[in-house]
Design a protein around this motif. Structure first.
Motif, mmCIF file in Angstrom:
data_model
loop_
_atom_site.group_PDB
_atom_site.id
_atom_site.type_symbol
_atom_site.label_atom_id
_atom_site.label_comp_id
_atom_site.label_asym_id
_atom_site.label_seq_id
_atom_site.Cartn_x
_atom_site.Cartn_y
_atom_site.Cartn_z
ATOM 1 N N LYS A 1 0.601 -1.118 0.561
ATOM 2 C CA LYS A 1 -0.056 -0.169 -0.283
ATOM 3 C C LYS A 1 0.764 1.369 0.456
ATOM 4 O O LYS A 1 2.394 1.173 0.204
ATOM 5 C CB LYS A 1 -1.263 0.329 0.903
ATOM 6 N N THR A 2 0.522 2.450 -0.284
ATOM 7 C CA THR A 2 0.811 3.953 -0.739
ATOM 8 C C THR A 2 1.015 4.958 1.054
ATOM 9 O O THR A 2 -0.151 4.664 1.432
ATOM 10 C CB THR A 2 0.998 4.144 -1.731
ATOM 11 N N VAL A 3 1.974 4.980 1.486
ATOM 12 C CA VAL A 3 1.786 5.340 2.594
ATOM 13 C C VAL A 3 2.647 7.018 2.305
ATOM 14 O O VAL A 3 4.199 7.269 1.760
ATOM 15 C CB VAL A 3 2.569 5.170 3.287
ATOM 16 N N ALA A 4 2.046 8.111 2.433
ATOM 17 C CA ALA A 4 1.927 9.241 2.524
ATOM 18 C C ALA A 4 2.878 9.711 3.573
ATOM 19 O O ALA A 4 2.590 10.101 4.483
ATOM 20 C CB ALA A 4 1.498 10.599 1.871
ATOM 21 N N SER B 1 10.540 1.661 1.841
ATOM 22 C CA SER B 1 10.297 1.045 -0.016
ATOM 23 C C SER B 1 10.892 -0.261 -0.195
ATOM 24 O O SER B 1 10.791 -0.318 -1.146
ATOM 25 C CB SER B 1 10.885 2.833 -0.294
ATOM 26 N N TYR C 1 6.016 -1.125 2.053
ATOM 27 C CA TYR C 1 5.404 -0.226 1.608
ATOM 28 C C TYR C 1 5.717 0.436 0.003
ATOM 29 O O TYR C 1 7.121 1.058 0.179
ATOM 30 C CB TYR C 1 5.388 0.448 2.776
ATOM 31 N N ASN C 2 4.938 1.726 -0.430
ATOM 32 C CA ASN C 2 5.296 1.946 -1.646
ATOM 33 C C ASN C 2 5.331 3.436 -0.887
ATOM 34 O O ASN C 2 4.288 3.976 -0.208
ATOM 35 C CB ASN C 2 4.341 2.149 -2.713
ATOM 36 N N VAL C 3 6.509 4.281 -0.586
ATOM 37 C CA VAL C 3 6.336 5.600 0.300
ATOM 38 C C VAL C 3 6.570 7.308 -0.694
ATOM 39 O O VAL C 3 7.436 6.473 -1.360
ATOM 40 C CB VAL C 3 7.406 5.916 1.085
ATOM 41 N N VAL C 4 5.681 7.286 -0.673
ATOM 42 C CA VAL C 4 5.042 8.624 -1.337
ATOM 43 C C VAL C 4 6.098 9.446 0.094
ATOM 44 O O VAL C 4 5.069 10.044 0.678
ATOM 45 C CB VAL C 4 4.060 8.897 -1.877
ATOM 46 N N GLY D 1 -1.590 10.601 -3.481
ATOM 47 C CA GLY D 1 -2.674 8.815 -4.107
ATOM 48 C C GLY D 1 -2.308 8.316 -2.510
ATOM 49 O O GLY D 1 -2.279 6.706 -3.326
ATOM 50 N N ALA D 2 -1.837 8.546 -1.456
ATOM 51 C CA ALA D 2 -1.622 7.334 -0.907
ATOM 52 C C ALA D 2 -2.977 6.769 0.263
ATOM 53 O O ALA D 2 -4.164 7.434 0.178
ATOM 54 C CB ALA D 2 -0.728 7.972 0.518
ATOM 55 N N SER D 3 -2.844 5.546 1.137
ATOM 56 C CA SER D 3 -3.726 5.075 2.126
ATOM 57 C C SER D 3 -3.918 5.055 2.564
ATOM 58 O O SER D 3 -4.764 5.307 3.676
ATOM 59 C CB SER D 3 -4.204 3.565 1.392
#
Length: 195
Positions: free
Chosen positions: A50-53, A89, A94-97, A124-126
């Motif tokens: 999942k994407t994490v901001a 990352s 996790y996909n870190v933004v 675009g983060a969850s």
């Protein structure tokens, strides 16, 4: 004449100390509210992939040290944030933004909770990750991290770490330990443990 001056100086120092104490208490209270300092784990952690901001790390310095360390602290906060994002990352969990300080200042100058969550959504983060380092002395440091589900706006993971020393090495070790907590699923184990 000397006695009056020394008494006047004592009163001035006492008033200054009282004001500083009030400011410290307000800063600590504000930070605690902003990151939900005393909240407990409320749900399962971030599912893999999942994407994490990740918002810029913040510093709360209540040490009242006379030496100006703004440049060192600014650099350490940036290094810690970048390293944590890279470690999370790299592990493939996790996909870190990363949300930059400039973007945050432009899109969310008030930095209130609703605005921060909206900023994470726009990235675009969850999920949203917030971190604050509290320096209470040159020896005592704390790192508060909070992870929020952007959709439900609920905190799903928190970690409060203590570390000793205000230097590059102590900050690095704190970041490595925290990244390990995320990567190795310590929060998953906690979430599944009976309450």
């Amino acid at each position: 004449m000397r006695d009056r001056r020394s008494r006047s100086g004592d009163v001035s120092q006492g008033i200054t100390a009282l004001k500083a104490s009030r400011v410290r208490r307000r800063l600590i209270a504000t930070t605690a509210v902003a990151i939900g300092c005393a909240w407990s784990l409320t749900a399962a952690a971030v599912p893999s992939g999942k994407t994490v901001a990740m918002l810029p790390m913040k510093l709360l310095d209540t040490s009242a040290e006379p030496t100006d360390q703004v440049n060192d602290h600014t650099r350490r906060l940036e290094v810690m944030g970048n390293s944590l994002a890279a470690d999370l990352s790299k592990a493939g969990v996790y996909n870190v933004v990363e949300v930059t300080a400039a973007d945050l200042k432009k899109n969310c100058p008030s930095e209130d909770a609703k605005c921060l969550l909206q900023t994470a959504r726009q990235a675009g983060a969850s999920y949203m990750l917030i971190g604050v380092v509290h320096k209470s002395s040159s020896l005592i440091m704390q790192l508060f991290m909070r992870l929020y589900d952007v959709k439900t706006e609920k905190e799903i993971f928190s970690r409060d770490l203590n570390f000793r020393g205000d230097n590059d090495e102590s900050w690095r070790r704190a970041e490595v330990f925290l990244a390990d907590q995320f990567v190795n699923g310590a929060h998953d184990k906690e979430a599944k443990a009976p309450h």
